[in-house]
Design a protein around this motif. Structure first.
Motif, PDB file in Angstrom:
ATOM      1  N   ALA A 187       2.350   1.976  -3.334  1.00  0.00           N
ATOM      2  CA  ALA A 187       1.398   2.470  -4.343  1.00  0.00           C
ATOM      3  C   ALA A 187       1.116   3.945  -4.179  1.00  0.00           C
ATOM      4  O   ALA A 187       0.543   4.578  -5.065  1.00  0.00           O
ATOM      5  CB  ALA A 187       0.099   1.675  -4.253  1.00  0.00           C
ATOM      6  N   ILE A 188       1.441   4.535  -3.077  1.00  0.00           N
ATOM      7  CA  ILE A 188       1.172   5.958  -2.817  1.00  0.00           C
ATOM      8  C   ILE A 188       1.835   6.853  -3.830  1.00  0.00           C
ATOM      9  O   ILE A 188       1.215   7.799  -4.337  1.00  0.00           O
ATOM     10  CB  ILE A 188       1.578   6.316  -1.380  1.00  0.00           C
ATOM     11  CG1 ILE A 188       0.627   5.637  -0.394  1.00  0.00           C
ATOM     12  CG2 ILE A 188       1.585   7.814  -1.167  1.00  0.00           C
ATOM     13  CD1 ILE A 188       1.001   5.851   1.071  1.00  0.00           C
ATOM     14  N   ARG A 222       1.263  11.024  -8.039  1.00  0.00           N
ATOM     15  CA  ARG A 222       1.597  11.499  -9.376  1.00  0.00           C
ATOM     16  C   ARG A 222       0.306  11.829 -10.153  1.00  0.00           C
ATOM     17  O   ARG A 222       0.219  12.816 -10.857  1.00  0.00           O
ATOM     18  CB  ARG A 222       2.419  10.437 -10.122  1.00  0.00           C
ATOM     19  CG  ARG A 222       2.969  10.930 -11.451  1.00  0.00           C
ATOM     20  CD  ARG A 222       3.777   9.845 -12.168  1.00  0.00           C
ATOM     21  NE  ARG A 222       4.859   9.355 -11.336  1.00  0.00           N
ATOM     22  CZ  ARG A 222       4.866   8.165 -10.772  1.00  0.00           C
ATOM     23  NH1 ARG A 222       3.841   7.343 -10.927  1.00  0.00           N
ATOM     24  NH2 ARG A 222       5.893   7.779 -10.031  1.00  0.00           N
ATOM     25  N   GLN A 223      -0.723  10.991 -10.026  1.00  0.00           N
ATOM     26  CA  GLN A 223      -2.010  11.229 -10.717  1.00  0.00           C
ATOM     27  C   GLN A 223      -2.664  12.506 -10.195  1.00  0.00           C
ATOM     28  O   GLN A 223      -3.207  13.303 -10.973  1.00  0.00           O
ATOM     29  CB  GLN A 223      -2.941  10.014 -10.517  1.00  0.00           C
ATOM     30  CG  GLN A 223      -4.247  10.117 -11.295  1.00  0.00           C
ATOM     31  CD  GLN A 223      -5.097   8.866 -11.099  1.00  0.00           C
ATOM     32  OE1 GLN A 223      -4.696   7.949 -10.365  1.00  0.00           O
ATOM     33  NE2 GLN A 223      -6.275   8.848 -11.744  1.00  0.00           N
ATOM     34  N   SER A 224      -2.610  12.698  -8.883  1.00  0.00           N
ATOM     35  CA  SER A 224      -3.200  13.909  -8.303  1.00  0.00           C
ATOM     36  C   SER A 224      -2.479  15.148  -8.810  1.00  0.00           C
ATOM     37  O   SER A 224      -3.093  16.180  -9.108  1.00  0.00           O
ATOM     38  CB  SER A 224      -3.129  13.842  -6.777  1.00  0.00           C
ATOM     39  OG  SER A 224      -3.841  12.725  -6.295  1.00  0.00           O
ATOM     40  N   GLY A 239       2.322   6.538  -6.994  1.00  0.00           N
ATOM     41  CA  GLY A 239       1.547   6.578  -8.243  1.00  0.00           C
ATOM     42  C   GLY A 239       0.310   7.440  -8.090  1.00  0.00           C
ATOM     43  O   GLY A 239      -0.035   8.224  -8.969  1.00  0.00           O
ATOM     44  N   GLU A 240      -0.384   7.292  -6.968  1.00  0.00           N
ATOM     45  CA  GLU A 240      -1.569   8.104  -6.735  1.00  0.00           C
ATOM     46  C   GLU A 240      -1.211   9.568  -6.603  1.00  0.00           C
ATOM     47  O   GLU A 240      -1.944  10.452  -7.089  1.00  0.00           O
ATOM     48  CB  GLU A 240      -2.266   7.602  -5.468  1.00  0.00           C
ATOM     49  CG  GLU A 240      -2.783   6.166  -5.589  1.00  0.00           C
ATOM     50  CD  GLU A 240      -3.371   5.668  -4.283  1.00  0.00           C
ATOM     51  OE1 GLU A 240      -3.286   6.431  -3.279  1.00  0.00           O
ATOM     52  OE2 GLU A 240      -3.890   4.543  -4.249  1.00  0.00           O
ATOM     53  N   GLU A 264       0.830  -1.202   0.000  1.00  0.00           N
ATOM     54  CA  GLU A 264       0.000   0.000   0.000  1.00  0.00           C
ATOM     55  C   GLU A 264       0.872   1.263   0.000  1.00  0.00           C
ATOM     56  O   GLU A 264       0.577   2.248  -0.665  1.00  0.00           O
ATOM     57  CB  GLU A 264      -0.926  -0.004   1.228  1.00  0.00           C
ATOM     58  CG  GLU A 264      -1.984  -1.104   1.217  1.00  0.00           C
ATOM     59  CD  GLU A 264      -1.401  -2.424   1.694  1.00  0.00           C
ATOM     60  OE1 GLU A 264      -0.178  -2.434   2.006  1.00  0.00           O
ATOM     61  OE2 GLU A 264      -2.133  -3.426   1.736  1.00  0.00           O
TER      62      GLU A 264
END
Length: 548
Positions: free
Chosen positions: A474-475, A480-482, A477-478, A471
């Motif tokens: 994976a932070i 980067r999307q934000s 990547g999230e 978990e």
């Protein structure tokens, strides 16, 4: 018959001498003549005293003068007490005029000495005795043969002097006499006077150098190499090549001293000094004696060490210590007395004083101003000390000004003693520090720091575990999307976007309105009540009767 008579011969004595007798007569006459010639050609018989008969043979050993035979040894025997040799020599008639009181004899044989190699020609011909004719009027027939050849002939032009010294063996026959490094004479003889108990060294100074000898001339031993390590440092003096091998004696008038009158009298007496320093010390014969009391060790301070003022020598240490301890306190007294001399001649090289009393008065005045003496190291190589003087205005005049019969020269601690005091003071302050409390507090701080480190280590371990989870990985990547969405949103507010243009038009209209409101705002600033009251001014009333 008469004819028959016997004839008788007559015998008569002859009166004539036979010529055969002329031969022995002539032989006798010749013998007498030869005897007279021999006796008339013979000179006197001289007696020679030698230490040894080495190389001397009766009837063979000749006596020569300038390589001309003037005599021959006729007899050699021991003295009555067997301490020396007595030799008889038959001299020629012509040699009689050479035998004076100052005539000298010596044996010529192969020699290797200070003067070099000599007498090599006698290796084949044998030793002989050389005669140096005398010049005095008195005649003499008994002589002592010299062990070494004389330096100069008896009639040589020059000056003979005698140097006296307390010890023998300082100089040898043939040693050079030097003036400023140049050989101007030689040592002729060496003897010891049992009455005065002094050694006598006879010098011969060649002409024209004898004009250098004055009444104030001083002579001192000049070794080839003079190496001294004193408080003044390392001093190396190298003389001439000859003095380097044999030594010698030097002379001159000391600097700052008058030359005195010219010495012309033969065999004048002078004192022989050990070195040039001893000569210089004799010049400073007017001095004041003081005692300096030092609290620190005087190891390395020797008699003869200089007393200086800021590097200028003004005196000399005379005795270290003056006494081992004072008579009253003994070893419990921590101060060590040192006797010094403040020399008038050295002080007068820089400041002029007429008498030692005037110098003493000046020094007492300087004592009141803070003049003090300290021990300082003159050479770290030898550890030699010297005494330096300096003015310290903060120093007070000591109460005691006498030590027994000597005046006291005030002192203060200096050099290593002063450093020791400062180190001791620093150690005392260090001992007064709350070291134990500081160490306790430091220990507590270290313990707390150790606990903090343990806690930090625990957090780091937990953080490592957290980062190891899927978990957590994976932070990014999230995030980067934000960020991309935020960037897209910001692009919507760019110059080309519709909201940006609408905002720009609104701002233009707002600027136009503000421009139109400026007169109203100006009036309000000038007359705030203009919104209530009219801004036009009423005209002044004109009376009716006043009209034309």
């Amino acid at each position: 018959m008469s004819d028959n008579k016997t004839a008788k011969a007559e015998v008569e004595d002859l009166r004539q001498i036979s010529t055969i007798w002329l031969v022995p007569v002539i032989a006798v006459v010749i013998g007498i003549w030869m005897l007279v010639q021999y006796v008339s050609s013979k000179g006197p018989i001289v007696t020679l005293q030698l230490n040894t008969a080495e190389g001397i043979e009766v009837g063979k050993t000749e006596i020569k003068s300038l390589n001309v035979k003037v005599g021959v040894i006729t007899d050699v025997k021991l003295s009555d007490d067997y301490t020396y040799i007595i030799a008889k020599a038959q001299m020629n008639k012509d040699a009689e005029r050479m035998l004076k009181e100052d005539t000298r004899f010596w044996v010529v044989k192969p020699r290797i000495g200070k003067e070099g190699i000599s007498g090599l020609d006698t290796l084949l011909s044998g030793s002989y005795i050389e005669l140096q004719p005398g010049v005095n009027k008195g005649k003499q027939l008994k002589f002592t043969v010299l062990e070494t050849p004389p330096v100069g002939p008896a009639d040589a032009k020059g000056l003979r002097l005698v140097l006296t010294h307390d010890e023998a063996g300082k100089l040898g026959v043939g040693d050079p006499v030097l003036y400023e490094g140049f050989t101007v004479g030689r040592v002729e003889t060496v003897s010891f006077d049992t009455k005065t108990k002094k050694a006598n060294y006879q010098l011969f100074i060649f002409q024209p150098y004898d004009s250098l000898i004055r009444s104030r001339t001083r002579f001192w031993l000049s070794s080839g190499i003079d190496l001294k390590m004193t408080a003044e440092g390392l001093n190396l003096t190298i003389g001439s090549i000859e003095s380097l091998i044999t030594g010698g004696v030097s002379f001159r008038v000391p600097e700052g001293s008058e030359e005195g009158k010219l010495i012309t009298e033969q065999m004048s007496l002078f004192k022989l000094y050990d070195n040039l320093k001893s000569v210089r010390e004799r010049v400073f014969n007017e001095y004041l004696e003081f005692v300096m009391m030092f609290d620190e060790s005087v190891r390395g301070l020797n008699a003869g060490a200089p007393v200086e003022y800021r590097g200028i020598r003004i005196g000399t240490v005379k005795k270290v210590p003056l006494h081992l301890a004072t008579r009253k306190k003994g070893f419990s007294n921590k101060q060590i007395p040192v006797l010094v001399r403040i020399e008038l001649g050295r002080v007068n090289e820089h400041v002029s004083y007429e008498t030692t009393q005037e110098l003493k008065t000046s020094l007492v005045r300087e004592f009141n101003l803070g003049l003090r003496a300290t021990l300082k190291t003159g050479s770290f190589l030898t550890g030699a000390l010297f005494i330096d003087t300096e003015v310290y205005p903060e120093e007070k005049m000591p109460e005691i000004v006498k030590y027994e019969e000597y005046d006291l020269f005030p002192t203060r601690a200096g050099g290593f003693a002063e450093i020791q005091k400062q180190v001791s003071s620093l150690l005392i302050k260090f001992n007064d520090l709350p070291v134990e409390e500081t160490l306790t507090s430091l220990t507590q701080s270290l313990n707390a720091s150790q606990k903090s480190l343990f806690a930090a280590e625990k957090v780091a371990n937990q953080l490592n575990k957290l980062l190891a989870q899927k978990e957590t990985q994976a932070i990014p990547g999230e995030i980067r999307q934000s960020l991309q969405q935020i960037q897209s949103t910001l692009n919507g507010f760019g110059p080309d976007a519709v909201p940006y243009r609408n905002l720009e038009e609104a701002l233009l209209r707002f600027e136009q309105v503000m421009t139109e409101l400026q007169p109203v705002l100006r009036q309000l600033n000038e007359k705030p009540n203009s919104l209530i009251f009219s801004s036009e001014k009423a005209k002044d009333p004109i009376p009716a009767g006043g009209r034309q």
